[in-house]
Motif scaffolding. Structure first.
Motif, PDB file in Angstrom:
ATOM      1  N   LEU A 152     -10.492  15.219  -6.299  1.00  0.00           N
ATOM      2  CA  LEU A 152      -9.258  14.218  -5.756  1.00  0.00           C
ATOM      3  C   LEU A 152      -9.768  12.920  -6.166  1.00  0.00           C
ATOM      4  N   GLY A 153      -8.834  12.017  -6.197  1.00  0.00           N
ATOM      5  CA  GLY A 153      -9.274  10.593  -6.349  1.00  0.00           C
ATOM      6  C   GLY A 153      -9.607   9.963  -7.697  1.00  0.00           C
ATOM      7  N   LEU A 154      -9.820   8.535  -7.752  1.00  0.00           N
ATOM      8  CA  LEU A 154     -10.395   7.926  -8.982  1.00  0.00           C
ATOM      9  C   LEU A 154     -11.204   8.834  -9.817  1.00  0.00           C
ATOM     10  N   PHE A 155     -12.183   9.326  -9.090  1.00  0.00           N
ATOM     11  CA  PHE A 155     -13.348  10.148  -9.928  1.00  0.00           C
ATOM     12  C   PHE A 155     -13.098  11.429  -9.946  1.00  0.00           C
ATOM     13  N   GLN A 156     -12.113  12.026  -9.490  1.00  0.00           N
ATOM     14  CA  GLN A 156     -12.061  13.626  -9.201  1.00  0.00           C
ATOM     15  C   GLN A 156     -13.037  14.214  -8.623  1.00  0.00           C
ATOM     16  N   MET A 157     -13.485  13.556  -7.500  1.00  0.00           N
ATOM     17  CA  MET A 157     -14.630  14.005  -6.745  1.00  0.00           C
ATOM     18  C   MET A 157     -14.327  15.385  -5.823  1.00  0.00           C
ATOM     19  N   ARG A 158     -14.994  16.183  -5.677  1.00  0.00           N
ATOM     20  CA  ARG A 158     -14.647  17.444  -4.849  1.00  0.00           C
ATOM     21  C   ARG A 158     -15.166  17.448  -3.336  1.00  0.00           C
ATOM     22  N   PRO A 161     -10.473   4.475  -2.387  1.00  0.00           N
ATOM     23  CA  PRO A 161     -10.750   4.039  -3.634  1.00  0.00           C
ATOM     24  C   PRO A 161     -12.318   3.385  -3.239  1.00  0.00           C
ATOM     25  N   ALA A 162     -12.509   2.287  -2.274  1.00  0.00           N
ATOM     26  CA  ALA A 162     -13.741   1.946  -2.207  1.00  0.00           C
ATOM     27  C   ALA A 162     -14.924   2.585  -1.860  1.00  0.00           C
ATOM     28  N   TYR A 163     -14.347   3.872  -0.781  1.00  0.00           N
ATOM     29  CA  TYR A 163     -15.508   4.928  -0.681  1.00  0.00           C
ATOM     30  C   TYR A 163     -15.981   5.641  -2.052  1.00  0.00           C
ATOM     31  N   ALA A 164     -14.633   6.037  -2.575  1.00  0.00           N
ATOM     32  CA  ALA A 164     -15.237   6.617  -4.097  1.00  0.00           C
ATOM     33  C   ALA A 164     -15.989   6.067  -5.189  1.00  0.00           C
ATOM     34  N   ALA A 165     -15.758   4.440  -5.092  1.00  0.00           N
ATOM     35  CA  ALA A 165     -16.486   3.620  -6.137  1.00  0.00           C
ATOM     36  C   ALA A 165     -18.020   3.719  -5.485  1.00  0.00           C
ATOM     37  N   GLY A 166     -18.030   3.437  -4.335  1.00  0.00           N
ATOM     38  CA  GLY A 166     -19.473   3.346  -3.680  1.00  0.00           C
ATOM     39  C   GLY A 166     -20.087   4.763  -3.916  1.00  0.00           C
ATOM     40  N   MET A 167     -19.408   5.885  -3.946  1.00  0.00           N
ATOM     41  CA  MET A 167     -20.194   7.008  -4.077  1.00  0.00           C
ATOM     42  C   MET A 167     -20.520   7.211  -5.558  1.00  0.00           C
ATOM     43  N   PHE A 168     -19.713   6.816  -6.363  1.00  0.00           N
ATOM     44  CA  PHE A 168     -20.171   6.911  -7.610  1.00  0.00           C
ATOM     45  C   PHE A 168     -21.201   5.992  -8.094  1.00  0.00           C
ATOM     46  N   PHE A 169     -21.255   4.825  -7.533  1.00  0.00           N
ATOM     47  CA  PHE A 169     -22.352   3.932  -7.899  1.00  0.00           C
ATOM     48  C   PHE A 169     -23.651   4.569  -7.229  1.00  0.00           C
ATOM     49  N   ARG A 170     -23.589   4.996  -6.015  1.00  0.00           N
ATOM     50  CA  ARG A 170     -24.772   5.789  -5.355  1.00  0.00           C
ATOM     51  C   ARG A 170     -25.256   6.897  -6.345  1.00  0.00           C
ATOM     52  N   GLU A 208      -0.928  -0.182  -9.953  1.00  0.00           N
ATOM     53  CA  GLU A 208      -2.051   0.459  -9.505  1.00  0.00           C
ATOM     54  C   GLU A 208      -3.165   0.770 -10.004  1.00  0.00           C
ATOM     55  N   GLN A 209      -3.096   0.820 -11.443  1.00  0.00           N
ATOM     56  CA  GLN A 209      -4.389   0.829 -12.014  1.00  0.00           C
ATOM     57  C   GLN A 209      -5.149  -0.409 -11.999  1.00  0.00           C
ATOM     58  N   SER A 210      -4.395  -1.704 -12.075  1.00  0.00           N
ATOM     59  CA  SER A 210      -4.996  -2.866 -11.911  1.00  0.00           C
ATOM     60  C   SER A 210      -5.730  -3.054 -10.541  1.00  0.00           C
ATOM     61  N   GLN A 211      -5.044  -2.460  -9.633  1.00  0.00           N
ATOM     62  CA  GLN A 211      -5.504  -2.652  -7.995  1.00  0.00           C
ATOM     63  C   GLN A 211      -6.771  -1.780  -8.169  1.00  0.00           C
ATOM     64  N   ASN A 212      -6.986  -0.690  -8.698  1.00  0.00           N
ATOM     65  CA  ASN A 212      -7.911   0.377  -8.535  1.00  0.00           C
ATOM     66  C   ASN A 212      -9.169  -0.148  -9.342  1.00  0.00           C
ATOM     67  N   ALA A 213      -8.909  -0.740 -10.478  1.00  0.00           N
ATOM     68  CA  ALA A 213      -9.796  -1.527 -11.409  1.00  0.00           C
ATOM     69  C   ALA A 213     -10.459  -2.633 -10.565  1.00  0.00           C
TER      70      ALA A 213
END
Length: 382
Positions: free
Chosen positions: A110-116, A130-139, A60-65
């Protein structure tokens, strides 16, 4: 001398595959274990589209990375900027969730970055993608001025605004190992449209981090003309009562009593429109609409002819509170494109109540209601 294979195991070469027959004793007698190894390499090929495994990471961690790395490749094309973004995102995810897509956390995190969801990061369903969460983090990382030159832990903290700002740096060695191990094999992953990604900085030296790329004009009609184009395209929208008509009148060169707009406010509006896909504006000149609310006649929406303030209520479809992530992103973008040496910024108590940490250069902040972002110019106490 006995060969290295005279130890109970006998390799057989068959069609490019090494079959190693391992002989072992068990209570039931002699059992042969057959082990298949791909000839010519120590690792089996990964199925197409799956995440390469990394040492010390679960599947799971590998896939999320892999998802974080893939999204980073869509967000940033400059190799050094891309790698810096990858490190920052991975150390944030390692600290916040252990690189797991958690369906729980502190309060509504919630999620990878614990976004609220309650803080404007998106819906629960979106954040759990995860793709949305990563995109929001980078944004949000991309909206941090000079993040490329920051220490990774400080850049992660600028996005996460954690109560433990020093907790991220310890993950840098592990994040670096993951990047070195799998990043070269990862293909770009598209950033979901609902993230509202507007493009990444390609300046490895610090750059603009997105936002305004061109100088903002000092000509009121030219500024208003640019804003009218944004209005007609649906990029800039208003509420009730309608203040966008004030912008149209300026663009047309009309002088309408009590409906003027300070040129610096037009510059601020242009900066916002250039930095974001959709911008919602509620109030500009309250004399023009007959509004006497909030600070009343002392408000720079009304005072000295009015039109010296602007209220933003939405960015890219997300409601602003003055303290949530889209609000902070707007504040950072406007601070970088500041048309004045000092500007007033509302919602100070909203950020204090949310324990939000943000630094800016061109703003002096004050208290205001927590349902928008207020910016004004011409304050005598600035």
């Amino acid at each position: 001398m006995a060969s290295s294979n005279d130890n109970g195991s006998k390799p057989l070469i068959w069609g490019g595959i090494v079959l190693t027959i391992v002989m072992a004793l068990s209570p039931l007698g002699l059992i042969a274990f057959i082990v298949l190894v791909v000839a010519g390499g120590a690792q089996a090929c990964q199925p197409g589209g799956s995440a390469p495994s990394t040492s010390e990471l679960s599947a799971e961690q590998s896939q999320n990375a892999a998802t974080i790395l893939g999204v980073s490749k869509s967000a940033f094309t400059d190799p050094s900027v891309q790698q810096k973004a990858q490190i920052v995102a991975l150390i944030a995810a390692l600290q916040e969730s252990g690189l797991r897509n958690l369906n729980h956390g502190d309060r509504d995190s919630l999620g990878l970055f614990q976004m609220r969801p309650s803080m404007g990061w998106g819906t629960a369903e979106q954040i759990m993608n995860p793709a949305y969460a990563a995109g929001m983090f980078f944004r949000h990382l991309n909206a941090v001025s000079g993040w490329q030159g920051m220490e990774p832990g400080k850049a992660a903290q600028a996005v996460e605004v954690s109560a433990f700002p020093d907790a991220y740096a310890k993950w840098i060695p592990k994040a670096t190992a993951v990047i070195n191990d799998v990043a070269p094999t990862i293909q770009p992953i598209a950033i979901p449209a609902e993230v509202g990604w507007t493009g990444g900085s390609q300046d490895a030296g610090g750059g603009t981090g997105g936002g305004v790329q061109c100088p903002v004009s000092g000509d009121a009609r030219a500024l208003a003309g640019e804003l009218v184009k944004a209005i007609d395209a649906g990029k800039l929208y208003g509420s009730t009562p309608d203040h966008l008509k004030e912008i149209r009148w300026v663009a047309e060169g009309k002088t309408v009593a009590n409906c003027q707009i300070d040129t610096r406010i037009l510059q601020i509006a242009v900066a916002a429109v250039r930095a974001f896909d959709k911008v919602g504006v509620s109030d500009i000149n309250r004399r023009c609409t007959g509004q006497v609310e909030g600070a009343g006649t002392d408000s720079l929406h009304y005072k000295d002819g009015g039109g010296h303030a602007i209220d933003f209520f939405s960015i890219n479809g997300q409601t602003l509170t003055g303290a949530n992530p889209p609000s902070l992103e707007l504040i950072r973008a406007l601070d970088k494109a500041a048309p004045a040496e000092a500007m007033g910024l509302g919602q100070r108590q909203c950020r204090m109540a949310a324990h939000t940490q943000i630094t800016f250069t061109h703003f002096v902040d004050f208290n205001d209601t927590c349902n928008h972002v207020h910016v004004d110019v011409g304050r005598s106490n600035l």
